[in-house]
Design a protein around this motif. Sequence first.
Motif, PDB file in Angstrom:
ATOM      1  N   ILE A 161       0.883  -1.174   0.000  1.00 53.27           N
ATOM      2  CA  ILE A 161       0.000   0.000   0.000  1.00 53.27           C
ATOM      3  C   ILE A 161       0.916   1.218   0.000  1.00 53.27           C
ATOM      4  O   ILE A 161       1.549   1.524   1.003  1.00 53.27           O
ATOM      5  N   VAL A 162       0.973   1.890  -1.160  1.00 48.69           N
ATOM      6  CA  VAL A 162       2.012   2.864  -1.426  1.00 48.69           C
ATOM      7  C   VAL A 162       1.410   4.245  -1.676  1.00 48.69           C
ATOM      8  O   VAL A 162       0.402   4.374  -2.372  1.00 48.69           O
ATOM      9  N   LEU A 163       2.047   5.263  -1.102  1.00 47.58           N
ATOM     10  CA  LEU A 163       1.606   6.641  -1.341  1.00 47.58           C
ATOM     11  C   LEU A 163       1.873   7.040  -2.793  1.00 47.58           C
ATOM     12  O   LEU A 163       2.973   6.814  -3.316  1.00 47.58           O
ATOM     13  N   LYS A 192      -2.232   1.933  -4.776  1.00 46.47           N
ATOM     14  CA  LYS A 192      -1.797   3.319  -4.659  1.00 46.47           C
ATOM     15  C   LYS A 192      -2.853   4.113  -3.891  1.00 46.47           C
ATOM     16  O   LYS A 192      -4.040   4.018  -4.183  1.00 46.47           O
ATOM     17  N   VAL A 193      -2.408   4.898  -2.873  1.00 47.60           N
ATOM     18  CA  VAL A 193      -3.309   5.725  -2.071  1.00 47.60           C
ATOM     19  C   VAL A 193      -2.816   7.167  -2.071  1.00 47.60           C
ATOM     20  O   VAL A 193      -1.654   7.436  -2.341  1.00 47.60           O
ATOM     21  N   ALA A 194      -3.715   8.093  -1.727  1.00 45.05           N
ATOM     22  CA  ALA A 194      -3.398   9.517  -1.819  1.00 45.05           C
ATOM     23  C   ALA A 194      -2.762  10.097  -0.553  1.00 45.05           C
ATOM     24  O   ALA A 194      -2.038  11.078  -0.628  1.00 45.05           O
ATOM     25  N   GLN A 199      -3.552   5.319   3.722  1.00 43.45           N
ATOM     26  CA  GLN A 199      -2.654   4.174   3.727  1.00 43.45           C
ATOM     27  C   GLN A 199      -2.865   3.339   4.997  1.00 43.45           C
ATOM     28  O   GLN A 199      -2.980   2.116   4.940  1.00 43.45           O
ATOM     29  N   LEU A 200      -2.936   4.004   6.136  1.00 41.64           N
ATOM     30  CA  LEU A 200      -3.136   3.309   7.403  1.00 41.64           C
ATOM     31  C   LEU A 200      -4.500   2.620   7.444  1.00 41.64           C
ATOM     32  O   LEU A 200      -4.609   1.469   7.887  1.00 41.64           O
ATOM     33  N   PHE A 257      -7.120  -4.436   4.999  1.00 44.06           N
ATOM     34  CA  PHE A 257      -6.651  -5.609   4.275  1.00 44.06           C
ATOM     35  C   PHE A 257      -5.720  -6.505   5.083  1.00 44.06           C
ATOM     36  O   PHE A 257      -5.550  -7.669   4.748  1.00 44.06           O
ATOM     37  N   GLY A 258      -5.094  -5.973   6.113  1.00 44.63           N
ATOM     38  CA  GLY A 258      -4.038  -6.735   6.775  1.00 44.63           C
ATOM     39  C   GLY A 258      -4.456  -7.425   8.047  1.00 44.63           C
ATOM     40  O   GLY A 258      -5.136  -6.852   8.888  1.00 44.63           O
ATOM     41  N   GLY A 259      -4.025  -8.658   8.182  1.00 45.44           N
ATOM     42  CA  GLY A 259      -4.162  -9.353   9.448  1.00 45.44           C
ATOM     43  C   GLY A 259      -2.914  -9.138  10.286  1.00 45.44           C
ATOM     44  O   GLY A 259      -2.934  -9.207  11.498  1.00 45.44           O
TER      45      GLY A 259
END
Length: 72
Positions: free
Chosen positions: A9-11, A29-31, A36-37, A43-45
């Motif tokens: 998960i990338v800025l 891609k996130v803004a 991102q957090l 999505f993350g465990g």
Amino acid sequence: MHGRQVLGIVLSAFIEKNLIRKTCGKELKVASMHEQLLKMMEFGGVVIALQSGFGTLEELFQIVSWAQLNIH
């Protein structure tokens, strides 16, 4: 990997400035850092923090705080 996947998960600002190399697995891609957090929590465990900068520390402390408050 026994059915597990890696999601980077990338800025978008990091991508535009060529500060990110190719991630293994899928890339989202996130803004913003806040987005991102939120995506990491969605999505993350498991969250793995690798050495980086102050933004990484901020995210790590926020994740720990959320865990302490039973938010995630």
